[in-house]
Motif scaffolding. Structure first.
Motif, PDB file in Angstrom:
ATOM      1  N   UNK A  51       6.528   4.528   5.664  1.00  0.00           N
ATOM      2  CA  UNK A  51       6.165   4.769   4.255  1.00  0.00           C
ATOM      3  C   UNK A  51       6.549   3.586   3.361  1.00  0.00           C
ATOM      4  N   UNK A  52       5.716   3.325   2.331  1.00  0.00           N
ATOM      5  CA  UNK A  52       6.092   2.266   1.373  1.00  0.00           C
ATOM      6  C   UNK A  52       6.134   2.885  -0.020  1.00  0.00           C
ATOM      7  N   UNK A  53       4.936   2.815  -0.740  1.00  0.00           N
ATOM      8  CA  UNK A  53       4.978   3.441  -2.089  1.00  0.00           C
ATOM      9  C   UNK A  53       5.024   4.964  -1.966  1.00  0.00           C
ATOM     10  N   UNK A  54       4.567   5.475  -0.794  1.00  0.00           N
ATOM     11  CA  UNK A  54       4.619   6.959  -0.585  1.00  0.00           C
ATOM     12  C   UNK A  54       6.014   7.314  -0.091  1.00  0.00           C
ATOM     13  N   UNK A  55       6.433   8.546  -0.443  1.00  0.00           N
ATOM     14  CA  UNK A  55       7.782   8.972  -0.055  1.00  0.00           C
ATOM     15  C   UNK A  55       7.909   9.086   1.451  1.00  0.00           C
ATOM     16  N   UNK A  61      -3.647  -4.125   3.880  1.00  0.00           N
ATOM     17  CA  UNK A  61      -3.530  -4.786   2.566  1.00  0.00           C
ATOM     18  C   UNK A  61      -4.671  -4.373   1.639  1.00  0.00           C
ATOM     19  N   UNK A  62      -5.862  -4.022   2.291  1.00  0.00           N
ATOM     20  CA  UNK A  62      -7.057  -3.735   1.473  1.00  0.00           C
ATOM     21  C   UNK A  62      -6.772  -2.672   0.418  1.00  0.00           C
ATOM     22  N   UNK A  63      -5.888  -1.691   0.814  1.00  0.00           N
ATOM     23  CA  UNK A  63      -5.684  -0.558  -0.108  1.00  0.00           C
ATOM     24  C   UNK A  63      -4.300  -0.630  -0.751  1.00  0.00           C
ATOM     25  N   UNK A  64      -3.805  -1.847  -0.919  1.00  0.00           N
ATOM     26  CA  UNK A  64      -2.554  -2.015  -1.684  1.00  0.00           C
ATOM     27  C   UNK A  64      -2.811  -1.499  -3.106  1.00  0.00           C
ATOM     28  N   UNK A  65      -1.794  -0.876  -3.693  1.00  0.00           N
ATOM     29  CA  UNK A  65      -2.011  -0.207  -4.991  1.00  0.00           C
ATOM     30  C   UNK A  65      -1.844  -1.219  -6.123  1.00  0.00           C
ATOM     31  N   UNK A  66      -2.890  -1.288  -6.966  1.00  0.00           N
ATOM     32  CA  UNK A  66      -2.847  -2.186  -8.134  1.00  0.00           C
ATOM     33  C   UNK A  66      -3.065  -1.335  -9.386  1.00  0.00           C
ATOM     34  N   UNK A  67      -2.660  -1.874 -10.556  1.00  0.00           N
ATOM     35  CA  UNK A  67      -2.917  -1.082 -11.793  1.00  0.00           C
ATOM     36  C   UNK A  67      -4.405  -0.727 -11.889  1.00  0.00           C
ATOM     37  N   UNK A  68      -4.690   0.474 -12.421  1.00  0.00           N
ATOM     38  CA  UNK A  68      -6.078   0.987 -12.442  1.00  0.00           C
ATOM     39  C   UNK A  68      -6.995   0.032 -13.207  1.00  0.00           C
ATOM     40  N   UNK A  69      -6.430  -0.684 -14.206  1.00  0.00           N
ATOM     41  CA  UNK A  69      -7.310  -1.504 -15.067  1.00  0.00           C
ATOM     42  C   UNK A  69      -7.507  -2.924 -14.504  1.00  0.00           C
ATOM     43  N   UNK A  70      -7.061  -3.161 -13.268  1.00  0.00           N
ATOM     44  CA  UNK A  70      -7.265  -4.530 -12.713  1.00  0.00           C
ATOM     45  C   UNK A  70      -8.768  -4.799 -12.591  1.00  0.00           C
ATOM     46  N   UNK A  71      -9.249  -5.897 -13.182  1.00  0.00           N
ATOM     47  CA  UNK A  71     -10.722  -6.162 -13.189  1.00  0.00           C
ATOM     48  C   UNK A  71     -11.274  -6.311 -11.759  1.00  0.00           C
ATOM     49  N   UNK A  72     -12.532  -5.837 -11.596  1.00  0.00           N
ATOM     50  CA  UNK A  72     -13.154  -5.881 -10.239  1.00  0.00           C
ATOM     51  C   UNK A  72     -13.746  -7.271 -10.008  1.00  0.00           C
ATOM     52  N   UNK A 113       0.868  -1.209   0.000  1.00  0.00           N
ATOM     53  CA  UNK A 113       0.000   0.000   0.000  1.00  0.00           C
ATOM     54  C   UNK A 113       0.887   1.236   0.000  1.00  0.00           C
ATOM     55  N   UNK A 114       0.273   2.446   0.117  1.00  0.00           N
ATOM     56  CA  UNK A 114       1.082   3.687   0.189  1.00  0.00           C
ATOM     57  C   UNK A 114       1.995   3.591   1.410  1.00  0.00           C
ATOM     58  N   UNK A 115       1.416   3.122   2.545  1.00  0.00           N
ATOM     59  CA  UNK A 115       2.221   2.955   3.779  1.00  0.00           C
ATOM     60  C   UNK A 115       2.211   1.458   4.123  1.00  0.00           C
ATOM     61  N   UNK A 116       3.117   1.080   5.021  1.00  0.00           N
ATOM     62  CA  UNK A 116       3.066  -0.329   5.452  1.00  0.00           C
ATOM     63  C   UNK A 116       3.548  -0.413   6.894  1.00  0.00           C
ATOM     64  N   UNK A 117       3.514  -1.631   7.464  1.00  0.00           N
ATOM     65  CA  UNK A 117       4.001  -1.823   8.836  1.00  0.00           C
ATOM     66  C   UNK A 117       5.453  -2.295   8.751  1.00  0.00           C
TER      67      UNK A 117
END
Ligand SMILES: Nc1ncnc2c1ncn2[C@@H]1O[C@H](COP(=O)(O)OP(=O)(O)OP(=O)(O)O)[C@@H](O)[C@H]1O
Ligand SMILES: Nc1ncnc2c1ncn2[C@@H]1O[C@H](COP(=O)(O)OP(=O)(O)OP(=O)(O)O)[C@@H](O)[C@H]1O
Ligand SMILES: [Mg+2]
Ligand SMILES: [Mg+2]
Lengths: 550, 318, 518, 348
Positions: free
Chosen positions: C59-63, C161-172, C42-46
């Protein structure tokens, strides 16, 4: 006398059973000369089959106690080892059994079973060669179109055809001795005549020594050279055919011969009743639909068991109904009593139409119309005591209860010749004849007017058969009963009936007073039927055969 | 023959329909928790439950839900409630393990069942008959799952002779495949070997008293040939029918053995779904099992008609 | 980590059952999170660390950690520049809102944590029109999130984990069968639901993400294969034989102590969990509406006995917050005293003596409930045990219309290491609902409810942790539950694996990136 | 010469088919041994309260996790700190924990084995009774009336038959464990043992109904049935007066087999947690708890399983013996032929 082919000395065969040791054969000795036809005759359970089967060692088992001697030519068979016995069975001594329906293995074709018999002793014979021999054999016993028959299964053969095939199989290896254990008992009288003719022809042409086992003296007279009479595992009479028939020394044999009902002896004349008709049947039809269909069954064919029958029975009269197996006798008797719903036609009882009545409306009439059945072992509920069985109709129609009911039942048992003490006994404790008496007692319980007896004595031995028919006649006189007496043996029918109707393929082909039907039959089928009945009198048989076949 | 097949097919469809309705009713009519709540998990909010209900159509009338469910099952894209994965794929994956287990065990129990049955019938009353009778009756009385647990513990964990469960593909390593299935086969087969030998023994003893056996002996055939060609051949016919029925039923329910030996077959998948009250896989597996029961039922009838010429297929079709 | 130890190689692990999902938006179990901790960031992590350190958000994907506005309602983060998914496509800022919307579309179990975002409630309903509260600028990489009201726990929730970043086009739809591209050091290359799955190193990690994200380790192994082995005894057997290197499942009670004695220190290590095992009592209905009865039950329940029932896999404690949870301070108000318990019952003399005890059918929980039933019997209650299939248990006792909801067993594991994750769902008045009720004791104390609501809005600091400790005591004085302990799990590896440097994070379990061959 | 009054080779007067069967059973040693074993097991189970009160001094569900027992002078823990139960103490502690403790809860294994017997036997006997009665009734109706009642009953039985047995049993067990069962006025609470009884009865009905139907179809053609109809007997009187007496032997044989199968299914269901609800003991639940400790204490799995095995074995042997004794056709066949019973020299 040339060297005997087979000689049996002091043969004793005992079976260890739950109820103790049963001594089936108790010291039997006899010889069989080459080409001779030896008949062994006696009532059921007299040890005929056990004697025959012991010759080829078929009665060996852990519970059998054998001794005495059986010599075939030079070899002793009584204690021969299996290998020796196997070489004798089928090759030197062949057997034909009573019930063709079950004597063939149902899952193999007839041809294969014959080839198996051949190759059991001649392994060098190839399959194709074996098949050719089989076709030849079937041909030799008079089976038409043997080429096609050889590929068919046992259940596709009629009773007569199967017995011919059985004889063909027995002859496969040209045995010296043929043992035929009641070969024609299960067959209709016309077919029986043909099989007996075949056996005589084989004996004459191949000089085949034959042991013929039967309980029918007519068959003995037809075929035998010498006769043994067995009773309770012993031979009570032996001798040439005429000696035994006309100068029997043993009392039991004489009594047995006396009990045999002769077709040609006119029964004592009875005043023809001529009273008002009790039962009138007009154009009665009973067809059984044969259903077939892709999704839902629709009728494609009909078995015309009863195909337009009319007759009437007067009060106190006995109508004999005779015909071969499958001619529709049982269906007719059940349709008359409304146990089967008629397809069309009318049945009037005491002037009242009873065809189409509901079960509730029929109930009171049931008391007046009763039935007696053929198989003593199946017509009594094995789980009920005799007293209960006879009391059932009285309890059903609330005619009596409690001690009065018991008294009535005991009177009925006494009336049919059973001791009242039998009240609490079970059917399996009685002989065939005694069980038939219980059936009669049950039928009499409601003092019926009409009794329909569907082959009441066919399953019984000769001597017991006479006792039951006498009992029925006494009851008729005493109680003024009206009988419809169904049987396939015209001799028995003639003995009891005032008038006789002959059925064939669901129709009555001839109907009239007993003497007129038996002596001047107008219908060709009736004539053939009468001619086929073997007469238990060697001189008469020779005379008839002399005039026709010689 | 055609008529029989058409009637049997219709019969099968009717039975399968009835089975599917029964399974659907069991899990919907008899009260248990609402699937939407189960799917929403522990942090559920009414709004989340509402949208799941709407997404899966739990609020629609039962017949409608039944039709959608059956539509999905037949078109192969039915999704499980609990882990939302495609049920048909999971079933297809489970097929090799379950089929290997069932058919292997069936072969085992057929051969030994017939062997023991034949021996105890031919030597009826002898010591061998008594020994085989005791073995057979004990076999019938063993609880399958208990035997599995005991065998797994002693022969695998303690003694280490056998692997501790798991399924190895036949195509990958055939030897290992058999090695892993030996214990499960044995567990499943023990009960049936007992049963089949008892049935065959009693059939053969009946057949021995038939007239055609007496005729066979009278023809001079050797005792062995009489026993095999005539007595055994006729006594095997009911065994074939019994076998047809048993295999069908077995395919439907090898739950216990698969779970204990961790074979990951359909039975195990059925058990997991049942525990989770996960209706889609339960429906699919029940239908899958019922299909085989009915199919083998029909095959058993055909085999019977083939083996016994007296029986015509038409009249056995009722 | 320790010196020496080989880089590379393959780890063979086993699970007892396939996790509920390998799709970050849907997964809600520890088993699934362990599997994805080093795959989806996600943006942040533990922090990838043990114990307390592992509860810190980094921070993870966020600076950097989010900049929070004074009113606590606006969170601003900036995405690292140059991040790539494992399939080579760049990670864009707009992927974050798309991933959150995907989670709502899937009706994920985690969506309730994010309904605080402006426009999220409406989107959850309509599933269209985007979430107005999240703005993302792909050029600058800046992401701003508006909340409807201040939420102290939001930073912790952004690291889930719920808000881990995935490509925008990942099917729902559930992507467990073919997992989406990874952002972490390992990517999932093969997934066979029900059977197993396997990882390879994420090629983009070494090239790009690894250099930018310091907080996530790169991992030693090249390949990881996980197989499902449903019989735990077989799992233990395979690790002992070395045919597999690690078993995720807790060791069955029967083998726990023999494995512990043989391998502790070399291949076996006990790991604490932030969990609470307790018996809740329905405070709205006799007999448990009487405080004395509830206190008597607490006195009568013996922690030492419970530890034996769990065969050593349980650490006894008698309060709401378990050890390892920020704000934990040991409290023991009701030390085991059967005499006092009977005295209290005599004083209360409850009229309704018929009690139903609810438990799920997992071993040893059902054994614990059987022991509890025995205790209630000793106190003079006629206790009847009702065992329900585990999957069906929580929804059933959460449904108020279920009859006889007197008392029963429950276990609660932290979703993330924050005291509110225990107090709000389990004890706050607002959590009492007709169907999705998680406050099983149905305790509704306005004073304590207000305290929970207040603390929920403040970011977690030392002051808040102290107040949570007091809250723990205040609740235990009301004794809505009879808590008896928190479970321990275990790390059990084959002798080919270096045990020391395996990291066990309280929320994500064993860190796959910390495994190393000897 | 009228036939002799004493029919040849018959059993003593008045000995009906049951008399003959009983006599035959008495002579079959294997059946007598099986009967003795079964009676022994029933007594073992019935003696549960006596043993619990006077010897073990504990109930089946009483937990002794922290308790200590005196063995040859020194105190021993029932459950050691790691949760491992004590092994069999035999009479070391005056009969307490005779077969040891059942697991971390420290319950007395012997007492649970006896109470488990009571539960398992009760469930199997009652379920078998219901199954046999239901199956016989359905078989009788279908066989006698034929036509649409037969098709209806047979198709319904086909559906139950097609439904994988264990799946149906587990599904019913699971679902009923939550809400209990409502049949008309009777409500069965979810935890009661009547749930497994109902489940097992439904599942096994087909196994009895089909053979009974087959037998009724053949009995119905017999002449004594036609004789009853000829006297005006209605369907009810024919079915219960004439047919049923002839079905008792099949019904009794199937009853024993049903008890055996019910016991096996009950233990499977309890093992899977959908049969008898804990903490009640049944041999199935005991195997379930035992199997979690199979490595450290294998006895806890072997004992209940062995009890099931012995009971079902006894029932199967009994069933076999009954079938041969009651089956008229096999008069000569089995006992003497198979040598299981002594061939008798002198008539009885
Ligand atoms: N295997 C056997 N075990 C016990 N008793 C037997 C056996 N075979 C025959 N018997 C008995 O031996 C006696 C003679 O039987 P057998 O079959 O020879 O009579 P039969 O003269 O052929 O009579 P039928 O005319 O009925 O054929 C009968 O009482 C019969 O019950
Ligand atoms: N219920 C039935 N369904 C179909 N066909 C039947 C039925 N009953 C009798 N038949 C057929 O009707 C014909 C006459 O049978 P029936 O039994 O009346 O002959 P029968 O003269 O009594 O012969 P038998 O001497 O063998 O007793 C036979 O071809 C038989 O197959
Ligand atoms: Mg004879
Ligand atoms: Mg007839």
């Amino acid at each position: 006398m040339s060297e005997p082919l087979l000689s049996v000395n002091d043969l004793r065969v005992g079976f260890v059973t739950e109820g103790g040791l049963v001594q089936a054969v108790d010291g039997v000795s006899f010889d069989l000369a080459p080409g001779e036809v030896l008949a062994i005759v006696g009532e059921s359970g007299s040890g005929k089959s056990v004697t025959a089967q012991t010759i080829v060692g078929l009665t060996r088992s852990p519970n059998t106690r054998l001794d005495g001697s059986i010599r075939l030519g030079g070899t002793e068979l009584i204690d021969a080892d299996d290998a020796q016995l196997r070489r004798v069975r089928g090759e030197r001594i062949a057997m034909v059994f009573q019930d063709p329906m079950t004597s063939f293995n149902p899952v193999y074709r007839i041809g294969n079973q014959l080839v198996e018999a051949i190759r059991a002793h001649r392994p060098e014979v190839s399959e194709t060669e074996g098949r050719r021999r089989a076709i030849e054999l079937l041909d030799s016993v008079g089976l038409s179109d043997a080429e096609r028959q050889v590929n068919r299964y046992p259940h596709e053969f009629s009773g007569g055809m199967r017995q011919r095939a059985m004889i063909a199989m027995a002859l496969a290896l040209e045995p010296e001795v043929l043992i035929a254990d009641e070969p024609t008992t299960a067959l209709d009288v016309t077919i029986q005549a043909q099989i007996l003719e075949l056996l005589r022809q084989l004996n004459r042409e191949r000089n085949l020594a034959t042991i013929l086992i039967t309980h029918d003296f007519g068959v003995v007279a037809e075929l035998a050279d010498r006769v043994l009479v067995m009773h309770d595992g012993k031979i009570v009479e032996r001798g040439d055919l005429d000696d035994v028939f006309y100068a029997a020394k043993d009392a039991y044999t004489r009594q047995l011969l006396g009990a045999v009902v002769r077709l040609d002896q006119a029964p004592s004349l009875r005043p023809s009743p001529g009273a008002a008709p009790l039962l009138e049947v007009r154009d009665l039809v009973k067809h059984f639909p044969v259903k077939r269909g892709l999704l839902f069954d629709r009728e494609v064919d009909r078995v015309r068991a009863v195909d337009g029958v009319s007759f009437s029975v007067a009060q106190g009269e006995t109508l004999g109904l005779v015909g071969e197996s499958g001619s529709g006798k049982s269906t007719l008797s059940r349709t008359v009593l409304q146990l089967l719903a008629p397809t069309s036609g009318s049945v009037r009882f005491e002037g009242r139409e009873i065809g189409g009545l509901s079960r509730r409306q029929m109930r009171p009439l049931r008391a007046d119309m009763q039935m007696i059945f053929q198989d003593p072992y199946a017509s009594l509920n094995p789980r009920k005591r005799i007293g209960q069985i006879v009391a059932e109709p009285l309890r059903l129609h609330r005619r009596a209860s409690g001690s009065e009911l018991r008294r009535k039942v005991q009177k009925l048992l006494d009336r049919v010749g059973l001791s009242p003490a039998h009240y609490d006994r079970y059917p399996h404790e009685f002989s065939g004849g005694q069980r038939q008496r219980v059936g009669i007692a049950r039928a009499l319980a409601l003092q019926p007017k009409l009794i329909v007896a569907d082959e009441p004595v066919s399953a019984l031995d000769v001597s017991i058969r006479a006792q039951i028919t006498d009992l029925l006649e006494d009851l008729q006189e005493e109680l003024g009963l009206t009988y419809v007496f169904v049987a396939h043996d015209i001799g028995v029918v003639r003995h009891v009936s005032d008038r006789i109707a002959v059925m064939h393929n669901g129709k009555i082909v001839e109907q009239g007073p007993a003497d007129q039907v038996c002596e001047q039959p107008s219908d060709p089928y009736t004539r053939a039927l009468l001619a086929a009945v073997p007469v238990p009198d060697p001189r008469e048989t020779r005379a008839r055969r002399g005039s026709s076949a010689l | 023959m055609g008529r029989f097949i058409v009637r049997r097919l219709l019969g099968m469809v009717a039975v399968l329909f009835a089975v599917s309705v029964l399974a659907f009713l069991i899990f919907n009519v008899i009260p248990n928790s609402d699937p939407a709540q189960r799917m929403a998990g522990r942090n559920a909010t009414p709004q989340l439950v509402a949208s799941i209900t709407e997404e899966w159509g739990f609020d629609e009338p039962l017949p409608q839900q039944y039709l959608t469910m059956m539509g999905n099952i037949l078109s192969g894209d039915v999704i499980s409630y609990t882990n939302r994965e495609n049920v048909d794929e999971r079933i297809v994956e489970g097929v090799p393990a379950t089929f290997s287990l069932c058919l292997g065990a069936a072969l085992l129990w057929l051969t030994f069942g017939i062997l023991f049955g034949y021996l105890s019938a031919v030597r009826a009353g002898g010591w061998l008959d008594r020994v085989l009778t005791v073995v057979a009756v004990t076999g019938i009385s063993i609880p399958v799952f208990w035997l599995a647990a005991v065998l797994l513990n002693y022969l695998s964990y303690q003694a280490g002779i056998f692997p501790s469960g798991g399924y190895v593909g036949l195509t990958e390593e055939p030897l290992d495949w058999a090695y892993h299935l030996l214990l499960p086969w044995l567990t499943l087969a023990v009960v049936q070997i007992g049963f089949y030998s008892r049935v065959l023994r009693s059939n053969m003893l009946d057949a021995m008293s038939e007239d055609y056996v007496r005729t066979a002996r009278a023809k001079g055939l050797s005792e062995r040939r009489v026993m095999t060609r005539h007595v055994l051949r006729n006594s095997l016919i009911p065994i074939v029918t019994l076998f047809g029925l048993d295999v069908g039923v077995l395919l439907g329910g090898t739950i216990l053995v698969e779970a204990i030996f961790n074979l990951n077959g359909i039975g195990q998948y059925a058990f997991e779904s049942l525990k989770g009250l996960d209706l889609p896989p339960i429906m699919a597996i029940v239908l899958f099992g019922a299909f085989f029961v009915v199919l083998f039922n029909a095959l058993a009838d055909i085999a019977y008609a083939y083996l016994d010429p007296r029986v015509k297929l038409e009249d056995s079709a009722q | 980590g320790s010196s020496g130890g080989k880089e590379g190689g393959t780890l063979h692990g086993t699970y007892a059952s396939f996790p509920d999902a390998l799709d970050p938006a849907l997964a809600r179990t520890v088993e699934a999170w362990t599997a994805m901790y080093d795959t989806y960031l996600p943006l942040l992590t533990y922090a990838h660390a043990d114990g307390e350190a592992g509860s810190k958000v980094v921070p993870a994907l966020a600076e950097s950690l989010p900049k929070v506005s004074k009113d606590g309602k606006t969170y601003t983060l900036t995405l690292h520049k140059g991040l790539k998914y494992s399939d080579g496509t760049p990670v864009k800022a707009s992927d974050f809102p798309a991933s959150v919307e995907r989670m709502f579309k899937l009706n994920s179990g985690g969506s309730p944590f994010y309904t605080g975002i402006v426009g999220a409630e409406k989107f959850a309903e309509t599933k269209s029109g985007g979430i107005s509260g999240i703005k993302a600028d792909d050029k600058t990489g800046q992401i701003t999130i508006q909340l409807t009201k201040p939420r102290g726990t939001f930073t912790s929730e952004l690291a889930l984990m719920y808000v881990a970043v995935l490509p925008a086009d990942t099917p729902a739809k559930n992507m467990t069968a073919d997992p989406p591209p990874a952002t972490g050091p390992y990517e999932i290359v093969k997934s066979q639901p029900g059977r197993g799955w396997s990882y390879d190193r994420n090629p983009q990690w070494e090239k790009a993400n690894g250099k930018l994200i310091a907080s996530v380790p790169s991992g030693h192994l090249d390949k990881i294969d996980i197989k499902v082995v449903s019989n735990p005894s077989t799992q233990v057997n395979e690790v002992e034989r070395g045919s597999s290197d690690w078993m995720q499942t807790t060791i069955p009670t029967d083998l726990y102590n023999s494995v512990k004695e043989k391998y502790e220190g070399s291949q076996f290590r006990v790991e604490p969990t932030i969990s609470n095992y307790f018996f809740w009592m329905n405070t709205t209905k006799p007999p448990f509406d009487d405080l004395k009865v509830r206190q008597a039950v607490n006195y009568a329940l013996n922690g030492a006995a419970m530890e034996r029932v769990y065969a050593g896999t349980l650490k006894a404690n008698q309060q709401i917050l378990p050890p390892g949870m920020p704000g934990y301070k040991k409290i023991e108000l009701y030390p085991y005293n059967m005499a006092k318990a009977k005295e209290l019952i005599a004083e209360a003399s409850p009229s309704d003596r018929d009690v139903t005890v609810w438990v799920d059918d997992e071993d040893p929980n059902n054994q614990a409930a059987a022991y509890y039933q025995g205790v209630l019997k000793k106190l003079g209650f006629n206790a009847k045990l009702k065992e329900i299939a585990a999957e069906d248990f929580f929804p059933l006792i959460g449904n108020q219309s279920t009859p006889d909801l007197d008392t029963g067993w429950l276990d609660w594991y932290e979703d993330y290491p924050h005291p509110n994750d225990f107090f709000q769902p389990l004890l706050a008045g607002e959590s009492i609902l007709p169907q999705e009720n998680s406050n099983l004791a149905q305790i509704d104390d306005p004073k304590l409810n207000a305290k929970i609501a207040r603390l929920e809005e403040e970011p977690l600091g030392p002051k808040q942790e102290a107040e949570y400790a007091d809250l723990d005591r205040e609740y235990m004085e009301q004794a809505p539950w009879a808590p008896y302990g928190s479970r321990t799990v275990s790390t059990f590896v084959s002798d080919a694996i270096d045990l020391e440097d395996i990291v066990f994070n309280p929320t994500f379990g064993q860190d796959l990136a910390s495994f190393q061959l000897k | 010469m009228v036939e002799g009054s004493q029919p040849a080779g018959a059993a003593p007067t008045g000995a009906g088919p049951w008399g003959v069967a009983l006599r035959r059973l008495r002579r079959n040693r294997l059946v007598l041994a099986a009967l003795a074993l079964f009676v022994l097991i029933v007594l073992f189970s019935l003696a549960a309260p006596l043993w619990a009160v006077h010897v073990a001094h504990t109930g089946p569900n009483t937990t002794h996790t922290l308790a200590k027992v005196e063995v040859d002078g020194e105190k021993r823990e029932v459950v050691d700190p790691t949760g491992k139960p004590t092994g069999p103490l035999w009479f070391g502690a005056g009969g307490r924990f005779f077969l040891g403790a059942d697991g971390s809860l420290g319950r007395d294994e012997m007492v649970r084995l006896m109470y488990g017997g009571r539960t398992s036997l009760f469930i199997s006997l009652i379920a078998a009774l219901i199954t046999t009665a239901l199956g016989a009734a359905l078989g009788l109706l279908a066989g006698y009336f034929r036509g649409w009642p037969d098709t209806l009953i047979s198709r319904a039985l086909d559906v139950i038959w097609a439904f994988p047995v264990l799946l149906l049993a587990i599904a019913l067990g699971l679902v009923l464990a939550v809400g209990g069962l409502q049949i008309g006025p009777v409500t069965i609470p979810s935890g009661s043992i009547w749930i497994p009884i109902m489940v097992i009865s439904v599942v096994f009905v087909t196994y009895t109904a089909r053979p009974v139907r087959g037998e009724v179809l053949s009995l119905r053609e017999k002449e004594f049935v036609e004789a009853a109809v000829a006297q005006g007997a209605g369907p009810a009187r024919v079915m219960f007066g004439e047919l049923l007496p002839n079905l008792w032997s099949t019904i009794i044989v199937f009853f024993t087999i049903n008890v055996a199968n019910s016991m096996l299914l009950e233990s499977a269901l309890s093992f899977l947690g959908v049969g008898v609800q804990p903490p009640n003991a049944s041999w199935g639940t005991m195997i379930a708890t035992g199997s979690t400790l199979i490595k450290s204490a294998p006895l806890l799995t072997i004992l209940p399983g062995a009890m099931i095995l012995l009971t079902v074995l006894a029932l199967n042997v009994l069933g076999d013996g009954l079938r041969d004794a009651l089956d008229p056709k096999s008069k000569l066949r089995l006992e003497v032929h198979a040598g299981l019973a002594e061939p008798e020299g002198t008539p009885v």
